[in-house]
Design a protein around this motif. Structure first.
Motif, PDB file in Angstrom:
ATOM      1  N   LEU A 190       8.104   6.804  18.689  1.00  0.00           N
ATOM      2  CA  LEU A 190       9.353   6.851  19.408  1.00  0.00           C
ATOM      3  C   LEU A 190      10.442   6.314  18.806  1.00  0.00           C
ATOM      4  CD1 LEU A 190       8.734   6.273  23.142  1.00  0.00           C
ATOM      5  CD2 LEU A 190       9.111   8.337  22.178  1.00  0.00           C
ATOM      6  N   ASN A 201       7.324  17.926  28.881  1.00  0.00           N
ATOM      7  CA  ASN A 201       6.797  17.758  27.467  1.00  0.00           C
ATOM      8  C   ASN A 201       6.999  19.000  26.873  1.00  0.00           C
ATOM      9  OD1 ASN A 201       5.780  16.344  25.448  1.00  0.00           O
ATOM     10  ND2 ASN A 201       3.765  17.458  25.840  1.00  0.00           N
ATOM     11  N   MET A 232      14.194  15.466  28.613  1.00  0.00           N
ATOM     12  CA  MET A 232      13.129  14.690  27.940  1.00  0.00           C
ATOM     13  C   MET A 232      12.023  15.922  27.708  1.00  0.00           C
ATOM     14  SD  MET A 232      12.506  10.938  29.571  1.00  0.00           S
ATOM     15  CE  MET A 232      13.871   9.742  29.620  1.00  0.00           C
ATOM     16  N   ILE A 263      10.354  13.494  22.989  1.00  0.00           N
ATOM     17  CA  ILE A 263       9.389  12.377  23.322  1.00  0.00           C
ATOM     18  C   ILE A 263       7.973  13.047  22.824  1.00  0.00           C
ATOM     19  CG2 ILE A 263      10.264  11.783  25.342  1.00  0.00           C
ATOM     20  CD1 ILE A 263       8.730  13.646  27.019  1.00  0.00           C
ATOM     21  N   ALA A 319       4.705   8.129  26.113  1.00  0.00           N
ATOM     22  CA  ALA A 319       5.915   8.093  25.335  1.00  0.00           C
ATOM     23  C   ALA A 319       6.923   8.207  26.610  1.00  0.00           C
ATOM     24  CB  ALA A 319       5.824   9.247  24.313  1.00  0.00           C
ATOM     25  N   THR A 320       6.948   9.253  27.440  1.00  0.00           N
ATOM     26  CA  THR A 320       7.816   9.470  28.394  1.00  0.00           C
ATOM     27  C   THR A 320       8.327   8.339  29.092  1.00  0.00           C
ATOM     28  OG1 THR A 320       6.973  11.898  28.395  1.00  0.00           O
ATOM     29  CG2 THR A 320       8.686  11.098  30.175  1.00  0.00           C
ATOM     30  N   MET A 366      10.123   6.095  26.918  1.00  0.00           N
ATOM     31  CA  MET A 366      11.690   6.460  26.729  1.00  0.00           C
ATOM     32  C   MET A 366      12.362   6.095  27.972  1.00  0.00           C
ATOM     33  SD  MET A 366      13.759   7.601  24.501  1.00  0.00           S
ATOM     34  CE  MET A 366      13.051   8.611  23.208  1.00  0.00           C
TER      35      MET A 366
END
Length: 325
Positions: free
Chosen positions: A26, A101, A125, A143, A162-163, A166
């Motif tokens: 990231l 995603n 995102m 992401i 990952a989201t 972030m």
């Protein structure tokens, strides 16, 4: 059975390794887009409206909660419900933080033309800059992950992690930019232990009235020791005819007196008391008093009013019981 246990451990370690790598990757996406997203949110006069479907929606709930609790007004809007009326939550003053995603979630994409017509800025995102969501957005926070931790490569695992990270990075960057403090945090968490720790005042926990160990200056040291023993605070306050605090006598003072071989039965307490003792007002936060007591290396103190009269007492045990320590 041992082989099965080994397989469990191997699977778990594989997941952890993959998701750790996803988080590490990231850092490459903390770029000018991230800065632009922060700047837009800081300039926003309304709220950050977080929107996502499925697993992205679950993560979106958490991101909106983190933003709201760290100084950035935010709430979650479910895209399916928004398509049936909840879009009215959105105003021209807001920013839409849209999470997908793939960037192709149908329920989310259905909202975007209306959002654009309202003139509401969109921060996306998603996993690329070429998907439909990104094309609608002013800013896209990438992401993208190399692989999902799910062995089938299907269940959102690394991507949701990952989201979430972030989102945390965004919230904390905004927190720092706003100069958001622990006191500010406590104001949005009054029911939690942190809020209680930071917002509790002395008048809510101090001992009062007959529980206060108070004596007059003419009383003998032996009489004062009995009062200290009865009240169990390890100290006594000496008050004058106007009930103002003249001084205190503590367990530490007793050791000093005994070392000087002073007769505890004949000496008046005014001869051996400590003057100019540390006191605190009733409205002071208990957390602030704790800092003072730790700095001055004292275990107890009196709480006084504006006239200097003792109206309460506090010690380390009371602070401990109140959850301040």
């Amino acid at each position: 059975m041992q082989k099965t246990n080994l397989n469990f451990k191997q699977s778990a370690l594989r997941v952890i390794n993959i998701e750790q790598q996803a988080i590490a990757d990231l850092s490459q996406y903390i770029d000018e887009n991230f800065v632009a997203a922060c700047e837009r949110i800081l300039a926003c006069k309304g709220k950050v409206v977080v929107c996502g479907m499925g697993k992205s929606g679950h993560i979106g709930h958490k991101i909106s909660a983190t933003l709201a609790s760290t100084g950035t007004p935010a709430f979650f809007m479910h895209p399916a419900e928004a398509n049936h009326g909840d879009l009215g939550m959105l105003t021209e003053q807001d920013i839409l933080l849209a999470i997908s995603n793939s960037g192709e979630t149908a329920e989310l994409l259905a909202l975007l033309p209306v959002v654009k017509r309202l003139g509401v800025p969109i921060i996306a995102m998603s996993n690329s800059t070429t998907n439909t969501l990104a094309s609608y957005a002013e800013v896209n926070l990438c992401i993208k992950v190399q692989q999902e931790a799910c062995s089938l490569g299907l269940a959102p695992t690394s991507s949701t992690t990952a989201t979430l990270v972030m989102g945390d990075a965004l919230a904390v960057a905004l927190l720092n930019a706003r100069g958001f403090t622990s006191d500010d945090f406590a104001l949005s968490h009054p029911g939690g232990s942190l809020g209680r720790k930071l917002l509790l005042t002395l008048n809510e926990i101090m001992l009062t009235n007959e529980r206060l160990p108070l004596v007059t200056p003419e009383q003998s040291l032996s009489q004062v020791l009995l009062e200290i023993s009865r009240k169990g605070l390890g100290m006594a306050g000496i008050i004058d005819k106007d009930s103002k605090l003249m001084g205190i006598f503590t367990d530490g003072d007793l050791r000093r007196v005994l070392d000087a071989r002073i007769d505890v039965h004949s000496v008046a307490i005014k001869k051996v008391m400590t003057v100019n003792s540390v006191t605190a007002p009733a409205a002071m936060l208990a957390a602030e008093v704790l800092k003072i007591m730790e700095k001055r290396k004292i275990n107890s103190l009196f709480v006084v009013n504006e006239l200097g009269q003792p109206i309460g007492a506090i010690n380390m045990q009371i602070l401990l019981q109140a959850g301040i320590i």
